[in-house]
Design an enzyme around this catalytic site. Structure first.
Site, PDB file in Angstrom:
ATOM      1  N   GLY A 178       0.001  11.104  -8.326  1.00  0.00           N
ATOM      2  CA  GLY A 178       0.355  10.326  -7.138  1.00  0.00           C
ATOM      3  C   GLY A 178       1.826  10.039  -6.935  1.00  0.00           C
ATOM      4  O   GLY A 178       2.174   9.013  -6.349  1.00  0.00           O
ATOM      5  N   LYS A 192       0.411   7.108 -11.148  1.00  0.00           N
ATOM      6  CA  LYS A 192      -0.966   6.613 -10.995  1.00  0.00           C
ATOM      7  C   LYS A 192      -1.891   7.494 -11.816  1.00  0.00           C
ATOM      8  O   LYS A 192      -1.752   8.720 -11.801  1.00  0.00           O
ATOM      9  CB  LYS A 192      -1.326   6.686  -9.500  1.00  0.00           C
ATOM     10  CG  LYS A 192      -2.796   6.692  -9.211  1.00  0.00           C
ATOM     11  CD  LYS A 192      -3.213   7.779  -8.212  1.00  0.00           C
ATOM     12  CE  LYS A 192      -3.315   9.164  -8.797  1.00  0.00           C
ATOM     13  NZ  LYS A 192      -3.995  10.163  -7.959  1.00  0.00           N
ATOM     14  N   ASP A 227      -3.949   7.345  -1.660  1.00  0.00           N
ATOM     15  CA  ASP A 227      -3.542   6.589  -2.854  1.00  0.00           C
ATOM     16  C   ASP A 227      -2.529   5.492  -2.545  1.00  0.00           C
ATOM     17  O   ASP A 227      -2.129   4.748  -3.439  1.00  0.00           O
ATOM     18  CB  ASP A 227      -2.921   7.540  -3.889  1.00  0.00           C
ATOM     19  CG  ASP A 227      -3.975   8.357  -4.620  1.00  0.00           C
ATOM     20  OD1 ASP A 227      -5.120   7.877  -4.731  1.00  0.00           O
ATOM     21  OD2 ASP A 227      -3.648   9.457  -5.066  1.00  0.00           O
ATOM     22  N   PRO A 259       6.372  15.133 -12.095  1.00  0.00           N
ATOM     23  CA  PRO A 259       6.148  16.443 -11.481  1.00  0.00           C
ATOM     24  C   PRO A 259       5.425  16.290 -10.140  1.00  0.00           C
ATOM     25  O   PRO A 259       4.636  15.366  -9.956  1.00  0.00           O
ATOM     26  CB  PRO A 259       5.291  17.188 -12.503  1.00  0.00           C
ATOM     27  CG  PRO A 259       4.784  16.174 -13.464  1.00  0.00           C
ATOM     28  CD  PRO A 259       5.691  14.986 -13.393  1.00  0.00           C
TER      29      PRO A 259
HETATM   30  P1  ATP Z   1      -2.235  12.689  -5.577  1.00  0.00           P
HETATM   31  O1  ATP Z   1      -2.528  12.404  -7.014  1.00  0.00           O
HETATM   32  O2  ATP Z   1      -2.038  11.429  -4.736  1.00  0.00           O
HETATM   33  O3  ATP Z   1      -3.124  13.716  -4.951  1.00  0.00           O
HETATM   34  P2  ATP Z   1      -0.139  14.479  -6.298  1.00  0.00           P
HETATM   35  O4  ATP Z   1       0.510  13.915  -7.528  1.00  0.00           O
HETATM   36  O5  ATP Z   1      -1.146  15.557  -6.519  1.00  0.00           O
HETATM   37  O6  ATP Z   1      -0.777  13.296  -5.485  1.00  0.00           O
HETATM   38  P3  ATP Z   1       2.406  14.483  -4.938  1.00  0.00           P
HETATM   39  O7  ATP Z   1       3.356  14.676  -6.078  1.00  0.00           O
HETATM   40  O8  ATP Z   1       2.300  13.145  -4.338  1.00  0.00           O
HETATM   41  O9  ATP Z   1       0.952  15.014  -5.323  1.00  0.00           O
HETATM   42  O10 ATP Z   1       2.813  15.577  -3.854  1.00  0.00           O
HETATM   43  C1  ATP Z   1       1.967  15.967  -2.788  1.00  0.00           C
HETATM   44  C2  ATP Z   1       2.784  16.716  -1.725  1.00  0.00           C
HETATM   45  O11 ATP Z   1       3.609  15.777  -1.036  1.00  0.00           O
HETATM   46  C3  ATP Z   1       3.711  17.771  -2.280  1.00  0.00           C
HETATM   47  O12 ATP Z   1       3.302  19.000  -1.757  1.00  0.00           O
HETATM   48  C4  ATP Z   1       5.122  17.412  -1.780  1.00  0.00           C
HETATM   49  O13 ATP Z   1       5.770  18.504  -1.199  1.00  0.00           O
HETATM   50  C5  ATP Z   1       4.904  16.327  -0.736  1.00  0.00           C
HETATM   51  N1  ATP Z   1       5.875  15.191  -0.850  1.00  0.00           N
HETATM   52  C6  ATP Z   1       6.472  14.548   0.152  1.00  0.00           C
HETATM   53  N2  ATP Z   1       7.247  13.549  -0.304  1.00  0.00           N
HETATM   54  C7  ATP Z   1       7.149  13.533  -1.621  1.00  0.00           C
HETATM   55  C8  ATP Z   1       7.706  12.724  -2.641  1.00  0.00           C
HETATM   56  N3  ATP Z   1       8.523  11.701  -2.385  1.00  0.00           N
HETATM   57  N4  ATP Z   1       7.365  12.998  -3.911  1.00  0.00           N
HETATM   58  C9  ATP Z   1       6.490  14.017  -4.175  1.00  0.00           C
HETATM   59  N5  ATP Z   1       5.948  14.806  -3.254  1.00  0.00           N
HETATM   60  C10 ATP Z   1       6.263  14.579  -1.978  1.00  0.00           C
END
Ligand code: ATP
Length: 278
Positions: free
Chosen positions: A92, A8, A122, A86
């Site tokens: 997301g 996303k 999200d 990553p």
């Molecule tokens: P956003 O953009 O929605 O804020 P993000 O990309 O910053 O998300 P994610 O990669 O979704 O963050 O990870 C957020 C947290 O969710 C991490 O600390 C991770 O440990 C936990 N998590 C739980 N399940 C998952 C998964 N399937 N994939 C990634 N992270 C996960």
């Protein structure tokens, strides 16, 4: 069946307020890349296996968002996740994975949760799976003019950023909303984006100064617009054509950076076309 869980991207993200319960109000143009994770969901007792380049960074226990998504739908499932994105990087990944599991279970006859936003802001937009204006705390989605399939380069400097930490570092929480979405081609979209911002970008840079370096590097490689997505640290650059994006991705390659050349999806992502990870 394998479900794509595309990255996303917040092409614009304005923080417009904060509710009494602490949740931030957003106004964001959300789109998807033709690159991301993939999940395979098979009926059975709850189990999760993970592979892919970032498999080592996700929790594999009951708190994984894939398993939590199945639980909110009142069922278990055997899930295999290929983690190409990553973790904690502003694109997301976890929400995309959860939404992909929900979609797979819905196709198997399970009812979607009444309030998908309860699992993450999200998740509703990832379930919708196509470009949208996202407002409120993520629950209010409105259609936008068609988003052109622009070539993009995604760059993450290898620094995980916690979303709550970035919100905490915000200087202002009552910023102006986005202008009314209004474009009809790539030039007018880029012109419109020039009137928007990611309000989380300065806060994220204060925690991870390498984000500035990434943005400057994308501009140096000819990006027409470069900006951070979500709460960072992943940044995107928009390019005129696929060749320039691929060239830029090659030039940006560094051992500590994750760099991908891909394309914005104008509509739902049903599978991935070839993308280059450098
Ligand atoms: P956003 O953009 O929605 O804020 P993000 O990309 O910053 O998300 P994610 O990669 O979704 O963050 O990870 C957020 C947290 O969710 C991490 O600390 C991770 O440990 C936990 N998590 C739980 N399940 C998952 C998964 N399937 N994939 C990634 N992270 C996960």
């Amino acid at each position: 069946m394998i479900q794509p869980a595309p990255a996303k991207l917040n092409l614009a993200l304005h923080v417009t307020g904060r509710r009494a319960d602490g949740y931030h109000l957003l106004d964001s143009l959300v789109v998807f890349a033709r690159h991301g994770d993939a999940v395979e969901v098979v009926p059975g007792a709850s189990a999760l296996t993970v592979d892919g380049p970032f498999a080592g960074d996700v929790p594999v226990g009951a708190d994984n968002l894939c398993l939590r998504a199945a639980r909110t739908m009142g069922t278990g499932a055997r899930i295999h996740l290929t983690k190409n994105l990553p973790v904690a990087s502003g694109i997301g990944g976890g929400s995309a994975d959860a939404a992909a599991v929900m979609r797979a279970l819905a196709a198997q006859g399970h009812a979607l949760p009444a309030d998908p936003a309860a699992l993450g802001a999200d998740i509703p937009v990832c379930l919708a799976g196509q470009p949208a204006r996202m407002r409120g705390v993520g629950e209010r989605l409105d259609p936008v003019p068609e988003v052109p399939a622009l070539p993009i380069v995604l760059v993450n400097p290898g620094i995980p950023l916690s979303t709550p930490a970035v919100f905490k570092a915000l200087q202002r929480r009552d910023n102006s909303p986005m202008p009314e979405p209004d474009w009809h081609d790539a030039d007018s979209l880029i012109g419109w984006l020039g009137k928007t911002r990611n309000d989380l970008q300065p806060a994220a840079i204060s925690l991870a100064p390498a984000i500035s370096e990434v943005l400057t590097a994308l501009e140096g490689q000819g990006a027409r617009l470069s900006r951070m997505s979500g709460s960072g640290a992943t940044c995107f650059g928009l390019f005129d054509d696929a060749d320039s994006a691929a060239r830029a991705a090659r030039a940006l390659a560094r051992p500590d950076w994750w760099v991908v050349a891909s394309e914005l999806a104008s509509g739902p992502v049903r599978g991935y076309t070839s993308t280059a990870t450098v």
